[in-house]
Design a protein around this motif. Structure first.
Motif, PDB file in Angstrom:
ATOM      1  N   SER A 156      -1.216  50.931 -13.731  1.00 53.78           N
ATOM      2  CA  SER A 156      -0.454  49.688 -13.930  1.00 53.78           C
ATOM      3  C   SER A 156       0.928  49.834 -13.297  1.00 53.78           C
ATOM      4  O   SER A 156       1.715  50.705 -13.684  1.00 53.78           O
ATOM      5  CB  SER A 156      -0.311  49.392 -15.432  1.00 53.78           C
ATOM      6  OG  SER A 156       0.867  48.624 -15.669  1.00 53.78           O
ATOM      7  N   HIS A 187       3.376  47.781 -13.628  1.00 55.64           N
ATOM      8  CA  HIS A 187       4.399  47.460 -14.628  1.00 55.64           C
ATOM      9  C   HIS A 187       4.707  48.699 -15.477  1.00 55.64           C
ATOM     10  O   HIS A 187       5.861  48.964 -15.821  1.00 55.64           O
ATOM     11  CB  HIS A 187       3.935  46.309 -15.529  1.00 55.64           C
ATOM     12  CG  HIS A 187       3.946  44.969 -14.852  1.00 55.64           C
ATOM     13  ND1 HIS A 187       2.820  44.383 -14.329  1.00 55.64           N
ATOM     14  CD2 HIS A 187       4.970  44.100 -14.598  1.00 55.64           C
ATOM     15  CE1 HIS A 187       3.137  43.204 -13.791  1.00 55.64           C
ATOM     16  NE2 HIS A 187       4.438  43.007 -13.943  1.00 55.64           N
ATOM     17  N   HIS A 247      -5.441  46.348 -25.935  1.00 57.93           N
ATOM     18  CA  HIS A 247      -4.165  45.623 -25.961  1.00 57.93           C
ATOM     19  C   HIS A 247      -4.243  44.309 -26.726  1.00 57.93           C
ATOM     20  O   HIS A 247      -3.234  43.647 -26.925  1.00 57.93           O
ATOM     21  CB  HIS A 247      -3.689  45.374 -24.528  1.00 57.93           C
ATOM     22  CG  HIS A 247      -4.682  44.671 -23.652  1.00 57.93           C
ATOM     23  ND1 HIS A 247      -5.991  45.055 -23.552  1.00 57.93           N
ATOM     24  CD2 HIS A 247      -4.547  43.596 -22.831  1.00 57.93           C
ATOM     25  CE1 HIS A 247      -6.627  44.249 -22.701  1.00 57.93           C
ATOM     26  NE2 HIS A 247      -5.765  43.360 -22.263  1.00 57.93           N
ATOM     27  N   LYS A 248      -5.445  43.917 -27.142  1.00 53.36           N
ATOM     28  CA  LYS A 248      -5.591  42.676 -27.918  1.00 53.36           C
ATOM     29  C   LYS A 248      -5.940  42.980 -29.379  1.00 53.36           C
ATOM     30  O   LYS A 248      -6.275  42.081 -30.154  1.00 53.36           O
ATOM     31  CB  LYS A 248      -6.684  41.786 -27.294  1.00 53.36           C
ATOM     32  CG  LYS A 248      -6.435  41.433 -25.812  1.00 53.36           C
ATOM     33  CD  LYS A 248      -5.135  40.658 -25.538  1.00 53.36           C
ATOM     34  CE  LYS A 248      -4.962  40.367 -24.049  1.00 53.36           C
ATOM     35  NZ  LYS A 248      -3.628  39.931 -23.672  1.00 53.36           N
ATOM     36  N   GLN A 260       0.324  42.782 -23.833  1.00 55.15           N
ATOM     37  CA  GLN A 260       0.447  43.360 -22.494  1.00 55.15           C
ATOM     38  C   GLN A 260       1.167  44.698 -22.554  1.00 55.15           C
ATOM     39  O   GLN A 260       2.035  44.918 -23.403  1.00 55.15           O
ATOM     40  CB  GLN A 260       1.238  42.423 -21.567  1.00 55.15           C
ATOM     41  CG  GLN A 260       0.481  41.147 -21.218  1.00 55.15           C
ATOM     42  CD  GLN A 260       1.201  40.330 -20.167  1.00 55.15           C
ATOM     43  OE1 GLN A 260       2.413  40.180 -20.220  1.00 55.15           O
ATOM     44  NE2 GLN A 260       0.462  39.794 -19.226  1.00 55.15           N
ATOM     45  N   ILE A 261       0.801  45.566 -21.613  1.00 59.90           N
ATOM     46  CA  ILE A 261       1.545  46.806 -21.405  1.00 59.90           C
ATOM     47  C   ILE A 261       2.555  46.550 -20.287  1.00 59.90           C
ATOM     48  O   ILE A 261       2.349  45.627 -19.481  1.00 59.90           O
ATOM     49  CB  ILE A 261       0.609  47.976 -21.037  1.00 59.90           C
ATOM     50  CG1 ILE A 261      -0.245  47.613 -19.788  1.00 59.90           C
ATOM     51  CG2 ILE A 261      -0.269  48.355 -22.205  1.00 59.90           C
ATOM     52  CD1 ILE A 261      -0.945  48.772 -19.157  1.00 59.90           C
ATOM     53  N   PRO A 262       3.652  47.308 -20.233  1.00 64.49           N
ATOM     54  CA  PRO A 262       4.000  48.448 -21.080  1.00 64.49           C
ATOM     55  C   PRO A 262       4.801  48.041 -22.306  1.00 64.49           C
ATOM     56  O   PRO A 262       5.411  46.983 -22.341  1.00 64.49           O
ATOM     57  CB  PRO A 262       4.871  49.280 -20.141  1.00 64.49           C
ATOM     58  CG  PRO A 262       5.583  48.254 -19.302  1.00 64.49           C
ATOM     59  CD  PRO A 262       4.592  47.156 -19.090  1.00 64.49           C
ATOM     60  N   ASP A 270       7.716  44.584 -22.387  1.00 66.86           N
ATOM     61  CA  ASP A 270       8.036  44.001 -21.074  1.00 66.86           C
ATOM     62  C   ASP A 270       8.763  45.048 -20.217  1.00 66.86           C
ATOM     63  O   ASP A 270       9.791  45.606 -20.626  1.00 66.86           O
ATOM     64  CB  ASP A 270       8.890  42.733 -21.185  1.00 66.86           C
ATOM     65  CG  ASP A 270       9.056  42.052 -19.825  1.00 66.86           C
ATOM     66  OD1 ASP A 270       8.301  41.105 -19.537  1.00 66.86           O
ATOM     67  OD2 ASP A 270       9.910  42.493 -19.048  1.00 66.86           O
ATOM     68  N   SER A 271       8.218  45.248 -19.024  1.00 72.29           N
ATOM     69  CA  SER A 271       8.743  46.317 -18.167  1.00 72.29           C
ATOM     70  C   SER A 271      10.217  46.114 -17.812  1.00 72.29           C
ATOM     71  O   SER A 271      11.004  47.059 -17.824  1.00 72.29           O
ATOM     72  CB  SER A 271       7.901  46.427 -16.894  1.00 72.29           C
ATOM     73  OG  SER A 271       7.929  45.214 -16.172  1.00 72.29           O
ATOM     74  N   TYR A 312       5.042  47.598  -7.021  1.00 71.17           N
ATOM     75  CA  TYR A 312       4.026  46.688  -6.471  1.00 71.17           C
ATOM     76  C   TYR A 312       4.221  46.446  -4.976  1.00 71.17           C
ATOM     77  O   TYR A 312       3.260  46.138  -4.267  1.00 71.17           O
ATOM     78  CB  TYR A 312       4.000  45.371  -7.248  1.00 71.17           C
ATOM     79  CG  TYR A 312       3.321  45.516  -8.582  1.00 71.17           C
ATOM     80  CD1 TYR A 312       2.000  45.969  -8.661  1.00 71.17           C
ATOM     81  CD2 TYR A 312       3.979  45.223  -9.765  1.00 71.17           C
ATOM     82  CE1 TYR A 312       1.360  46.116  -9.885  1.00 71.17           C
ATOM     83  CE2 TYR A 312       3.355  45.360 -10.994  1.00 71.17           C
ATOM     84  CZ  TYR A 312       2.042  45.809 -11.046  1.00 71.17           C
ATOM     85  OH  TYR A 312       1.402  45.957 -12.259  1.00 71.17           O
TER      86      TYR A 312
HETATM   87  N1  GSH Z   1       5.945  40.595 -17.816  1.00 72.71           N
HETATM   88  C1  GSH Z   1       5.181  41.742 -18.212  1.00 72.71           C
HETATM   89  C2  GSH Z   1       3.856  41.757 -17.464  1.00 72.71           C
HETATM   90  C3  GSH Z   1       3.046  42.976 -17.828  1.00 72.71           C
HETATM   91  C4  GSH Z   1       1.616  42.894 -17.358  1.00 72.71           C
HETATM   92  O1  GSH Z   1       1.205  41.982 -16.624  1.00 72.71           O
HETATM   93  N2  GSH Z   1       0.835  43.878 -17.788  1.00 72.71           N
HETATM   94  C5  GSH Z   1      -0.560  43.904 -17.453  1.00 72.71           C
HETATM   95  C6  GSH Z   1      -0.957  45.280 -16.905  1.00 72.71           C
HETATM   96  S1  GSH Z   1      -0.137  45.630 -15.397  1.00 72.71           S
HETATM   97  C7  GSH Z   1      -1.376  43.673 -18.717  1.00 72.71           C
HETATM   98  O2  GSH Z   1      -1.040  44.160 -19.762  1.00 72.71           O
HETATM   99  N3  GSH Z   1      -2.446  42.899 -18.572  1.00 72.71           N
HETATM  100  C8  GSH Z   1      -3.325  42.605 -19.635  1.00 72.71           C
HETATM  101  C9  GSH Z   1      -3.246  41.173 -20.064  1.00 72.71           C
HETATM  102  O3  GSH Z   1      -2.357  40.432 -19.598  1.00 72.71           O
HETATM  103  O4  GSH Z   1      -4.093  40.796 -20.867  1.00 72.71           O
HETATM  104  C10 GSH Z   1       5.980  43.009 -17.959  1.00 72.71           C
HETATM  105  O5  GSH Z   1       6.830  43.005 -17.037  1.00 72.71           O
HETATM  106  O6  GSH Z   1       5.804  44.000 -18.673  1.00 72.71           O
END
Ligand code: GSH
Length: 207
Positions: free
Chosen positions: A12, A14, A41-42, A54-56, A67-68, A165
């Protein structure tokens, strides 16, 4: 003994953003792998840390930061004694925020999304993501003309937020060939003491 825990995943970007900054600051953190494929994560235990699922997520003792970009701000304000990574003067802070928005906007919707399609088979509009990526890279390349860093004359969290990214854009089928300033900027970040890379995946233009 460290009190820092980072909930994330090695592929990931993020999560890597947070891991990279921890390393640049010389901070140790226990990394806790979140099994996204199986929906960890859910689950209620994780949602209690981040309702967006969401991670991290960073835990610092009793403090939980999701939030990253929020993690970068927190770590800079709490642990960077130099004050250089997130300077407090209003104009610099605003310029950094501008690039945190780039990371959460066109970087997330461009190279990050294009990579999600190739690495995780995400059902996203690949062509749209590639097009957003090139539009963003073209602007960034012009912005970096005559500059070493996105904001000011030293690295800040703006650089860290945008690094991963963009560095891994070829995995999503986004070539960096036409953006020499961006490539030089990536190389500068990779030379910072404490830099750690995210593992590459041999897909897209990186295959
Ligand atoms: N705005 C969030 C975005 C984080 C994000 O998109 N994480 C993804 C992994 S890279 C995630 O957890 N995806 C699972 C989901 O959204 O269900 C951040 O900056 O931390």
């Amino acid at each position: 003994m460290t009190t820092l825990k980072l909930h994330g995943l090695d592929l990931s970007g993020h999560s890597h953003r947070a891991q990279l900054f921890l390393s640049l600051l010389g901070l140790e953190a226990e990394v806790i792998r979140v099994d996204l494929l199986n929906g960890a994560h859910k689950q209620p235990e994780f949602l209690a840390k981040n309702l967006f699922g969401q991670i991290p997520v960073l835990e610092d003792g009793e403090t939980v930061i999701a939030d990253s970009n929020a993690i970068l701000v927190y770590l800079a304000q709490k642990y960077d004694q130099s004050g250089n990574w997130y300077p407090k003067d209003p104009q610099t802070a605003a310029e950094i925020q501008r690039f945190l928005s780039v990371a959460a906007g066109p970087v997330a919707n461009g190279p990050a999304s294009a990579r999600l399609v190739n690495v995780f088979k995400a059902q996203l509009d690949h062509e749209r993501a590639i097009s957003i990526a090139h539009a963003m890279l073209s602007v960034l390349d012009q912005h970096l003309e005559g500059r070493e860093w996105l904001v000011g004359d030293h690295p800040t969290i703006a650089d860290i937020a945008n690094y991963t990214y963009i560095a891994h854009a070829p995995e999503g089928g986004v070539s960096l060939e036409a953006y020499p300033q961006v490539r030089n900027w990536l190389a500068r970040i990779e030379q910072l003491p404490g830099f750690v890379a995210m593992p590459s995946t041999a897909v897209g233009l990186a295959s």
